[in-house]
Design a protein around this motif. Structure first.
Motif, mmCIF file in Angstrom:
data_model
loop_
_atom_site.group_PDB
_atom_site.id
_atom_site.type_symbol
_atom_site.label_atom_id
_atom_site.label_comp_id
_atom_site.label_asym_id
_atom_site.label_seq_id
_atom_site.Cartn_x
_atom_site.Cartn_y
_atom_site.Cartn_z
ATOM 1 N N HIS A 107 1.097 12.464 -18.886
ATOM 2 C CA HIS A 107 2.432 12.205 -19.429
ATOM 3 C C HIS A 107 3.535 12.481 -18.411
ATOM 4 O O HIS A 107 4.595 13.021 -18.743
ATOM 5 N N VAL A 108 3.272 12.094 -17.170
ATOM 6 C CA VAL A 108 4.247 12.273 -16.092
ATOM 7 C C VAL A 108 5.260 11.128 -16.137
ATOM 8 O O VAL A 108 4.886 9.958 -16.231
ATOM 9 N N GLY A 109 6.548 11.488 -16.076
ATOM 10 C CA GLY A 109 7.600 10.484 -16.034
ATOM 11 C C GLY A 109 8.333 10.444 -14.704
ATOM 12 O O GLY A 109 8.995 9.466 -14.382
ATOM 13 N N THR A 110 8.198 11.532 -13.936
ATOM 14 C CA THR A 110 8.891 11.654 -12.650
ATOM 15 C C THR A 110 7.901 12.065 -11.575
ATOM 16 O O THR A 110 7.075 12.951 -11.794
ATOM 17 N N VAL A 111 7.999 11.424 -10.420
ATOM 18 C CA VAL A 111 7.205 11.865 -9.272
ATOM 19 C C VAL A 111 8.144 12.421 -8.212
ATOM 20 O O VAL A 111 9.164 11.810 -7.880
ATOM 21 N N VAL A 112 7.804 13.613 -7.742
ATOM 22 C CA VAL A 112 8.544 14.292 -6.673
ATOM 23 C C VAL A 112 7.715 14.096 -5.416
ATOM 24 O O VAL A 112 6.542 14.485 -5.373
ATOM 25 N N VAL A 113 8.296 13.470 -4.402
ATOM 26 C CA VAL A 113 7.521 13.024 -3.244
ATOM 27 C C VAL A 113 7.863 13.817 -1.990
ATOM 28 O O VAL A 113 9.034 14.018 -1.653
ATOM 29 N N SER A 114 6.798 14.233 -1.286
ATOM 30 C CA SER A 114 6.922 14.866 0.031
ATOM 31 C C SER A 114 5.818 14.291 0.912
ATOM 32 O O SER A 114 4.939 13.599 0.424
ATOM 33 N N GLY A 115 5.860 14.590 2.223
ATOM 34 C CA GLY A 115 4.717 14.250 3.067
ATOM 35 C C GLY A 115 4.989 13.320 4.228
ATOM 36 O O GLY A 115 6.098 13.236 4.750
ATOM 37 N N ALA A 116 3.939 12.585 4.611
ATOM 38 C CA ALA A 116 3.941 11.749 5.820
ATOM 39 C C ALA A 116 3.458 10.330 5.481
ATOM 40 O O ALA A 116 2.636 10.168 4.603
ATOM 41 N N GLU A 117 3.910 9.376 6.152
ATOM 42 C CA GLU A 117 5.076 9.321 6.985
ATOM 43 C C GLU A 117 6.188 8.651 6.187
ATOM 44 O O GLU A 117 5.932 7.714 5.439
ATOM 45 N N THR A 118 7.409 9.086 6.408
ATOM 46 C CA THR A 118 8.589 8.615 5.680
ATOM 47 C C THR A 118 8.625 7.101 5.558
ATOM 48 O O THR A 118 8.913 6.552 4.502
ATOM 49 N N ASP A 119 8.345 6.418 6.673
ATOM 50 C CA ASP A 119 8.546 4.978 6.769
ATOM 51 C C ASP A 119 7.255 4.169 6.623
ATOM 52 O O ASP A 119 7.245 2.967 6.892
ATOM 53 N N VAL A 120 6.183 4.801 6.176
ATOM 54 C CA VAL A 120 4.935 4.054 5.959
ATOM 55 C C VAL A 120 4.388 4.429 4.580
ATOM 56 O O VAL A 120 4.739 3.797 3.585
ATOM 57 N N CYS A 121 3.544 5.439 4.496
ATOM 58 C CA CYS A 121 2.877 5.768 3.225
ATOM 59 C C CYS A 121 3.835 6.333 2.181
ATOM 60 O O CYS A 121 3.682 6.058 0.987
ATOM 61 N N VAL A 122 4.830 7.105 2.602
ATOM 62 C CA VAL A 122 5.818 7.608 1.644
ATOM 63 C C VAL A 122 6.617 6.430 1.079
ATOM 64 O O VAL A 122 6.821 6.327 -0.140
ATOM 65 N N LEU A 123 7.050 5.530 1.939
ATOM 66 C CA LEU A 123 7.782 4.340 1.504
ATOM 67 C C LEU A 123 6.967 3.525 0.507
ATOM 68 O O LEU A 123 7.435 3.184 -0.583
ATOM 69 N N SER A 124 5.739 3.206 0.870
ATOM 70 C CA SER A 124 4.888 2.376 0.021
ATOM 71 C C SER A 124 4.621 3.039 -1.329
ATOM 72 O O SER A 124 4.663 2.400 -2.379
ATOM 73 N N THR A 125 4.395 4.347 -1.314
ATOM 74 C CA THR A 125 4.151 5.090 -2.552
ATOM 75 C C THR A 125 5.406 5.146 -3.416
ATOM 76 O O THR A 125 5.340 4.962 -4.633
ATOM 77 N N ALA A 126 6.557 5.408 -2.793
ATOM 78 C CA ALA A 126 7.814 5.476 -3.546
ATOM 79 C C ALA A 126 8.101 4.139 -4.230
ATOM 80 O O ALA A 126 8.458 4.101 -5.415
ATOM 81 N N LEU A 127 7.934 3.034 -3.505
ATOM 82 C CA LEU A 127 8.198 1.719 -4.106
ATOM 83 C C LEU A 127 7.157 1.387 -5.173
ATOM 84 O O LEU A 127 7.485 0.778 -6.198
ATOM 85 N N GLY A 128 5.906 1.802 -4.960
ATOM 86 C CA GLY A 128 4.880 1.620 -5.988
ATOM 87 C C GLY A 128 5.228 2.374 -7.257
ATOM 88 O O GLY A 128 5.061 1.867 -8.377
ATOM 89 N N ALA A 129 5.755 3.590 -7.109
ATOM 90 C CA ALA A 129 6.161 4.398 -8.265
ATOM 91 C C ALA A 129 7.337 3.745 -8.987
ATOM 92 O O ALA A 129 7.381 3.704 -10.228
ATOM 93 N N VAL A 130 8.289 3.209 -8.224
ATOM 94 C CA VAL A 130 9.415 2.491 -8.823
ATOM 95 C C VAL A 130 8.896 1.300 -9.625
ATOM 96 O O VAL A 130 9.290 1.079 -10.779
ATOM 97 N N ASP A 131 7.988 0.532 -9.034
ATOM 98 C CA ASP A 131 7.431 -0.645 -9.712
ATOM 99 C C ASP A 131 6.748 -0.271 -11.024
ATOM 100 O O ASP A 131 6.765 -1.038 -11.988
ATOM 101 N N LEU A 132 6.147 0.913 -11.065
ATOM 102 C CA LEU A 132 5.435 1.363 -12.264
ATOM 103 C C LEU A 132 6.360 2.056 -13.268
ATOM 104 O O LEU A 132 5.914 2.486 -14.335
ATOM 105 N N GLY A 133 7.640 2.175 -12.927
ATOM 106 C CA GLY A 133 8.609 2.722 -13.860
ATOM 107 C C GLY A 133 8.823 4.220 -13.796
ATOM 108 O O GLY A 133 9.540 4.785 -14.631
ATOM 109 N N PHE A 134 8.247 4.899 -12.817
ATOM 110 C CA PHE A 134 8.469 6.334 -12.673
ATOM 111 C C PHE A 134 9.858 6.604 -12.090
ATOM 112 O O PHE A 134 10.359 5.816 -11.284
ATOM 113 N N ARG A 135 10.464 7.708 -12.495
ATOM 114 C CA ARG A 135 11.628 8.202 -11.780
ATOM 115 C C ARG A 135 11.091 8.786 -10.479
ATOM 116 O O ARG A 135 10.085 9.501 -10.484
#
Length: 196
Positions: free
Chosen positions: A122-150
């Protein structure tokens, strides 16, 4: 900015392969490690580590991935040191209870069980840290946005091997995704997120 509730901490790819001496060394990983470690210590029950798992050999992947890993033969599992894909020791100590999810691509949501795991919890928000800002973090953040997570990105808990790439992404998050992605400091995170 509103309080953080029903959240999970996604710690992206803080692995030995990206640490000092690794094939994909990220020079300022060491600088953000204490910040990420503090987040993990505070939210260990809600932390999920992701690991980017490379193929055994290039031909085990299709399309452009095959080309990529032909160039990066040193990063294939048949050529890596045994613990290269493990989470760095400073963070591995938090698992368990922190979970580890393996992924075959940049996004933590692609080819992994992460999406189902977050929904089950029942997670609604993902708090993101890690590596790399402009590769895997970017892709994960946009994937989370696409899935409707804050999405809440902890800006002082990110690292990249490219200062230019990191800075460009921080600007993009602020100017293009400010309605779907929040940027906070680790200090602000503690003030905003009080898990039950």
């Amino acid at each position: 900015m509103e309080a953080i509730r029903d959240a999970a901490h996604l710690c992206i790819d803080m692995q030995n392969i990206f640490a000092r001496g690794g094939v994909w060394e990220t020079p300022w990983m060491e600088r953000v490690l204490p910040v990420i470690s503090n987040i993990c210590a505070r939210y260990r029950e809600r932390t999920v580590f992701t690991r980017f798992i490379t193929p055994e050999k290039p031909e085990n992947r299709r399309g452009q991935w095959q080309t990529y890993f032909t160039k990066w033969q040193r990063a294939t599992r048949s050529n890596l040191a045994p613990r290269a894909l493990d989470i760095v020791p400073e963070l591995a100590r938090y698992s368990p209870p922190a979970l580890i999810v393996d992924k075959p691509a940049y996004s933590a949501f692609f080819g992994s069980r992460l999406g189902h795991l977050l929904v089950e919890r029942h997670v609604g928000t993902v708090v993101v840290s890690g590596a790399e800002t402009d590769v895997c973090v970017l892709s994960t953040a946009l994937g989370a946005v696409d899935l409707g997570f804050r999405v809440v990105i902890v800006q002082d808990a990110l690292c990249s091997s490219s200062d230019t790439g990191h800075d460009a992404l921080m600007t993009m998050y602020r100017t293009r995704f400010h309605e779907q992605i929040d940027l906070v400091s680790a200090e602000e995170l503690v003030e905003m997120w009080h898990p039950d």
